[in-house]
Design an enzyme around this catalytic site. Structure first.
Site, short mmCIF file in Angstrom:
data_model
loop_
_atom_site.label_atom_id
_atom_site.label_comp_id
_atom_site.label_asym_id
_atom_site.label_seq_id
_atom_site.Cartn_x
_atom_site.Cartn_y
_atom_site.Cartn_z
N PRO A 180 51.57 44.80 41.30
CA PRO A 180 50.95 43.61 41.88
C PRO A 180 49.59 43.93 42.51
O PRO A 180 49.44 44.92 43.20
CB PRO A 180 51.95 43.15 42.95
CG PRO A 180 52.88 44.28 43.16
CD PRO A 180 52.81 45.18 41.97
N GLU A 181 48.62 43.09 42.23
CA GLU A 181 47.31 43.21 42.86
C GLU A 181 47.16 42.06 43.87
O GLU A 181 48.08 41.28 44.08
CB GLU A 181 46.21 43.17 41.80
CG GLU A 181 46.23 44.45 40.92
CD GLU A 181 44.87 44.76 40.32
OE1 GLU A 181 43.85 44.23 40.81
OE2 GLU A 181 44.83 45.52 39.35
#
Ligand SMILES: [Zn+2]
Length: 283
Positions: free
Chosen positions: A2-3
């Protein structure tokens, strides 16, 4: 992995289930994730009200009525699942306990939030809310890319004289917080800057142009995450992962999408990580 846009999407998805609500029971099913949990974590969380759910970089920050803040990092594979009643409406049956369900929050009102993390690179910690910016995970972080402290003069000044490639400079969390591999590749493509260019050799005017481009790339991804949230009640209640149409990331060998460009997206490895770019229109 996840960013920032995925973490922001998780935050927005969790808010209706947990913000303003008391944690009726917290269950902690193992002593650690990437690092040990803080002492007595379940007891310190149980009975506290979550007064606000914020975000700094890729960290979720749940301020508690006890005066502490719960810091959550999703790591490589961390997932948040919401089940039960959210905003007075019933959405999903509580799933059967699954392998890798490491922390479970049963909220007052019936919602359940389950943190599942197969690879256990995630993290949770508790710190007094007044000192959260001093926490060792957050203390060295640069400005938020969507915040007011990240502006053109700042970035030009910060990159002046740096001989590292611009790709590495933008991944440096001390320069700007929360930017990861995917969105740096996308931003450099839109700005027409090669990931190999030395940061300090790029003109100030072109560095300045990067700031609004980075904001746009992130805001578009957050908007895509927002659309995914509207559908999550029909899926399995998992937050934060969504389909997004990238222009270069993961598109090695495919045609460049810049209008008028006949280039082909190319992958190179920089500092052990893949960079996707178009050698034709990124200079
Ligand atoms: Zn191109």
């Amino acid at each position: 992995m996840p960013e920032l846009p995925e973490v922001e999407t998780v935050r927005r998805g969790l808010i209706p289930a947990i913000e303003g609500r008391v944690i009726a029971a917290a269950r902690v099913n193992r002593p650690d994730l990437r690092w040990p949990f803080p002492p007595r974590m379940a007891q310190r969380l149980t009975g506290a009200r979550i007064t606000r759910l914020g975000r700094r970089s890729k960290y979720l920050l749940a301020d508690l009525s006890s005066g502490e803040t719960l810091i959550v990092h999703l790591g490589m594979s961390g997932r948040m699942l919401v089940s039960g009643a959210v905003m007075g409406r019933f959405h999903h049956d509580h799933p059967a306990p699954a392998k890798h369900d490491h922390v479970v929050f049963d909220m007052e009102g019936g919602a359940r939030v389950t943190f599942n993390d197969a690879r256990r690179f995630g993290a949770m910690d508790l710190i007094e809310t007044d000192r959260v910016e001093d926490h060792w995970l957050l203390a060295g972080l640069g400005p938020e890319p969507l915040g007011n402290a990240f502006h053109q003069d700042y970035l030009v000044e910060r990159l002046r004289g740096r001989m590292t490639p611009i790709k590495a400079a933008l991944l440096d969390q001390r320069v700007v917080a929360g930017l990861g591999n995917i969105y740096v590749c996308e931003a450099l493509h839109r700005a027409g800057i090669s990931p190999k260019r030395k940061a300090g050799r790029i003109s100030a005017a072109r560095i300045a142009e990067l700031v609004p481009v980075i904001r746009t790339v992130l805001q578009e991804a957050i908007a895509a995450g927002g659309s995914s949230l509207r559908d999550y009640r029909q899926s399995d209640g998992e937050l934060g992962y969504f389909q997004h149409d990238f222009r270069v990331y993961g598109r090695e060998g495919q045609p460049c999408r810049t209008p008028g460009c006949c280039g082909t997206v190319t992958r190179i490895v920089q500092s052990g990580r893949s960079s996707f770019y178009c050698p034709q229109c990124q200079r």
